[in-house]
Enzyme design. Sequence first.
Site, PDB file in Angstrom:
ATOM      1  N   GLY A 636       0.848  -1.208   0.000  1.00 50.38           N
ATOM      2  CA  GLY A 636       0.000   0.000   0.000  1.00 50.38           C
ATOM      3  C   GLY A 636       0.867   1.235   0.000  1.00 50.38           C
ATOM      4  N   GLY A 638       1.169   4.797   1.938  1.00 47.48           N
ATOM      5  CA  GLY A 638       0.745   5.662   3.039  1.00 47.48           C
ATOM      6  C   GLY A 638       1.082   7.097   2.683  1.00 47.48           C
ATOM      7  N   GLU A 642       5.861   4.155   1.202  1.00 48.72           N
ATOM      8  CA  GLU A 642       5.258   2.851   0.944  1.00 48.72           C
ATOM      9  C   GLU A 642       4.976   2.080   2.234  1.00 48.72           C
ATOM     10  OE1 GLU A 642       8.061   3.466  -1.235  1.00 48.72           O
ATOM     11  OE2 GLU A 642       6.658   3.979  -2.854  1.00 48.72           O
ATOM     12  N   LYS A 661       5.551   0.441   7.720  1.00 52.66           N
ATOM     13  CA  LYS A 661       5.317   1.753   7.098  1.00 52.66           C
ATOM     14  C   LYS A 661       6.637   2.467   7.032  1.00 52.66           C
ATOM     15  CE  LYS A 661       0.551   2.789   8.164  1.00 52.66           C
ATOM     16  NZ  LYS A 661      -0.381   3.810   8.604  1.00 52.66           N
ATOM     17  N   ASP A 754     -11.518   9.972  12.131  1.00 50.85           N
ATOM     18  CA  ASP A 754     -11.539   9.503  10.729  1.00 50.85           C
ATOM     19  C   ASP A 754     -11.933   8.035  10.693  1.00 50.85           C
ATOM     20  OD1 ASP A 754     -11.350   9.557   8.015  1.00 50.85           O
ATOM     21  OD2 ASP A 754      -9.163   9.601   7.934  1.00 50.85           O
TER      22      ASP A 754
HETATM   23  P1  AMP Z   1      -2.235   3.771   5.792  1.00 52.51           P
HETATM   24  O1  AMP Z   1      -1.150   4.707   5.520  1.00 52.51           O
HETATM   25  O2  AMP Z   1      -2.314   3.294   7.199  1.00 52.51           O
HETATM   26  O3  AMP Z   1      -3.574   4.264   5.298  1.00 52.51           O
HETATM   27  O4  AMP Z   1      -1.940   2.461   4.913  1.00 52.51           O
HETATM   28  C1  AMP Z   1      -2.010   2.434   3.534  1.00 52.51           C
HETATM   29  C2  AMP Z   1      -2.453   1.068   3.065  1.00 52.51           C
HETATM   30  O5  AMP Z   1      -1.510   0.079   3.409  1.00 52.51           O
HETATM   31  C3  AMP Z   1      -3.757   0.589   3.698  1.00 52.51           C
HETATM   32  O6  AMP Z   1      -4.892   1.022   3.006  1.00 52.51           O
HETATM   33  C4  AMP Z   1      -3.603  -0.925   3.648  1.00 52.51           C
HETATM   34  O7  AMP Z   1      -4.006  -1.404   2.352  1.00 52.51           O
HETATM   35  C5  AMP Z   1      -2.128  -1.135   3.801  1.00 52.51           C
HETATM   36  N1  AMP Z   1      -1.827  -1.392   5.208  1.00 52.51           N
HETATM   37  C6  AMP Z   1      -1.511  -0.510   6.180  1.00 52.51           C
HETATM   38  N2  AMP Z   1      -1.284  -1.132   7.345  1.00 52.51           N
HETATM   39  C7  AMP Z   1      -1.479  -2.441   7.111  1.00 52.51           C
HETATM   40  C8  AMP Z   1      -1.421  -3.607   7.931  1.00 52.51           C
HETATM   41  N3  AMP Z   1      -1.131  -3.546   9.215  1.00 52.51           N
HETATM   42  N4  AMP Z   1      -1.659  -4.800   7.369  1.00 52.51           N
HETATM   43  C9  AMP Z   1      -1.969  -4.885   6.075  1.00 52.51           C
HETATM   44  N5  AMP Z   1      -2.061  -3.819   5.262  1.00 52.51           N
HETATM   45  C10 AMP Z   1      -1.819  -2.613   5.763  1.00 52.51           C
END
Ligand code: AMP
Length: 992
Positions: A636, A638, A642, A661, A754
Amino acid sequence: MDFSGGLGPLLFSYVLINGILITLQTKEEVLLDMKATGGELGWLTWSVDQGGREGWEVVQKTLNGSQFYTYSVCNVGKLDQDNWLRTTFIQRRPSASRVFVELQFIVRDCNSFGEASMTCKETFNLFASESDADVGTTFRKGQFQKVATIAPDEITGKNELRINTETRVVENLSRKGFYLAFQDIGACIALLSVRVYYKTCPATVKSLASFSETVAGGENQALREVSGVCVENAVSEELPRNHCTMDGEWVVLVGQCQCKPGHEEIKDACQECQAGFFKASSSSDMCEPCPANTQRLESGALVCPCMDGFYLAPSDPPTGPCSAPPSAPRDLVATTTQLSAGKLLLSWNTPEETGGRSDVTYNVECRRCEGTVCQPCGEKIHYEPASTGLTDTKVTVSELDAHLNYTFTVEAHSGVSQFVSQGTQRIIRPPSTSALTTSLHYTDPPKITAMQLVERTHTSMSLSWAVTHRPQVATRPIRYQLTYRKKDDNLDVTTYTVLILEKDTVQINELAPGTAYLFRVQALGGDGGPGGFSMEKQFETLSEASLAGNTAIIFGAAVGGAAMLFIVFVVLFLRKRRKNSHTRQGAEDTYFSSSEQLKPLKTYVDPHTYEDPNIAVLKFATEIHPSHITKQKVIGAGEFGEVYRGILKVPGRKEATVAIKTLKPGYSEKQRQDFLSEASIMGQFSHQNIIRLEGVVTKFKHAMIVTEYMENGALDKYLRDHDGEFSSFQLVGMLRGIAAGMKYLSDMSYVHRDLAARNILVNNTLESKVSDFGLSRVLEDDPEGTYTTSGGKIPIRWTAPEAIAYRKFTSASDVWSFGIVMWEVMAFGERPYWDMSNHEVMKAINEAFRLPAPMDCPSAVYQLMLQCWLQERAKRPRFGDIVSLLDKLLRSPESLKTIADFDPRISIRLPSTSGSDGSPFRSVSEWLESIKMSQYSENFTCAGIITMDQVLQMKNEDIKNIGVRLPGHLKRIAYSILGLKDQTSTLSVFAV
Ligand code: AMP
């Protein structure tokens, strides 16, 4: 058109008529041509003196290098010459009564003959004789009539030949044929050419009528009138007539043909209108493009029929554009400016769709309901200016009785309304935005008139009360809010118990023996409007002394009848408000921190309260050495970089799959701190339904946040990908987890701000966990974040109105968002409020509209959503209440069997036969796409279902038979078909 005909040359002559040069076409039909025949012609000669002197004789001549035969005679110097040359029998063509005789000849100058010139002649005569049969060599002078004396224009002298050409007309021929004869009376002539012809007006097409070739008339009939025949696909009431002159010219055309309907004139023919064009009548007009809202037919269309759902009003021109009935009037409101005078101003907005018409009028209908019986309001009610045919969008209604309920229905009409059966569609609560009709209650709010104690024990009391009147039209029955408290509660903490009830009686248990309680009842009304409070009444439980062992009354069962709807609030009004230690949480948050003993042991600490945020990170998160982390795959993106799936292998601990993250290179110190603040927040939490922080990397160049890995990713996408695959029980299970996580957060006085399905992560055991913490995320990270007038970025459709309006973010606003998450989950990841704009969403919410129940949503779950969306935030349930209710539902799954009303037109947002933009679905695949069921396109095609008409015929059984097996998908398709069949207009939102 073939003019050549092979019969003769076409002559063009130019005539100047009224100053306009026009070309006339005439045609000559040759009956005899001496030159063309060549050789011996076999013409008969006859002479006065058969006994020696010869008359006409054939001479072979060479002129300008070519050979030809001529007849000549040259008996000059001899008296009484009478030499005849007679042609062969010339067949006349019927109707050729007038022939032209063109002669080329040479006449020798008599002066060149010396003395013979005395008797020499320089003219000769043309005779003609009609006959019905060839008389062979019989020749009788007396049968010939003189046509003309032929005199040369130029006579030929000694040295040069002068050829004369003269044409004479032989008129009034009527027999089968005729002979011509040339009489020489003593000249020296050479007849070089005799050409006999008649003229015709050539076959022609004029004004779409064809006129056949016509022989030019003679003196007795100078203009030959000819009737034309209309060309193919042309018609005329009266056959057109044309006139052929003696000169073979068409003149004076009378009348004309016109192309039949569906045809237009192109190059003297009637051709079919091209596809998409039409012509309704026989006329000289060209085909016109099909008007608006009509179907484009193949070529040759007489009319363009209206598209489905569009009509022609009787007063419309039959070839004009089609139009649709108007949609419902919008935003019907009543203003009670002169309530005492029984006056009400009803006003509304014009329908969203006028259907392409300008003759929209409105009819207002009033009904009065008492009990379940409704009847027209009758003559007594007065409307100004009128109740029907209103062109303005308002009407004043007077002579109303202030204590009665009235339902006003406003219908929009237009010239085409009569073609549609307008099912009256009632909307539960005004104002409606797109209802065809709407209801409005003109009534005083119900008031509680009496309250009495029915029965009491030492721990319970039964009360009942009466109400002035009940609103009749509301879909929900009247509800009551009962509030009670101990009379002598100490002044510091007063405990109120609030019950929402549907009946006008209640039994309250678990009361203290021998204690006085104060009770108040408020009628909420079917439309949710509050009525005035009743008088406060005091009742007392029986004292301890009368205790008779009846101690096992269970509180929950007592109010079982109202279980779906009631919500118990125990609101502790604390005189001394707890001091708030962190900046992000407002004072309002104490709303959920009921009493001292309920206060969470741990309270969230805003990392910003630390002067150095890096210290906060170290306090709340474990530092991990980057060598213990292996990144495997990007999963994903963020806000800061990445997100990877990877492995965390800390010595002495079990290897674990984690999400990592990362912070992208080139960040500023501020960004780094913001990035790590999420870890500082997450690190404070420890709950099954909150994403667990494994640790952080802060001491190396590339900062990282390591969390537990959630195999199924974000909840919204996961549900969309598995649409229809989970039971209500499973969905409610997920919601229960989220609610539990949120309860934990709210207990820690953390406001998420949110909460949305996209910020919930799902693992492989379908556990849902709240994620996405961090200080800047609402402002920056969320794609749903929209700048509001207050300057902040807010995910509008998930956010409570008070948070949008004045940034009042509290756990109560998180509860609102949780309601939206409930809806998202029950609707398998559907976008809340579909394609409505943020602005439309805010407007609708402010006007008391709420999302309708998703398809197949248990009634209890929907009721809970509605509670989460109560305007007054203090009335919303707390996360603790929500967890308990969801637990209760999960414990008795049959409670999920009652399904909330579902309106496919609202929930799938399908107008009757069209897509969201109003245009009909052009194909089965377009329709399937609109309901997100494209994966079944092939099933439909293979089953031969290729038109929307066929789709509309499908029964549930048919849908199953073509291979749609999943119950959710089956229902979605079936409901959509149901919606398509329903001819009523679409509602965009649903009123609670
Ligand atoms: P975020 O920045 O937290 O919105 O993360 C971006 C994307 O990464 C999310 O929409 C998920 O698809 C993936 N993601 C984030 N954290 C996790 C996690 N703990 N396990 C699996 N996918 C994650």
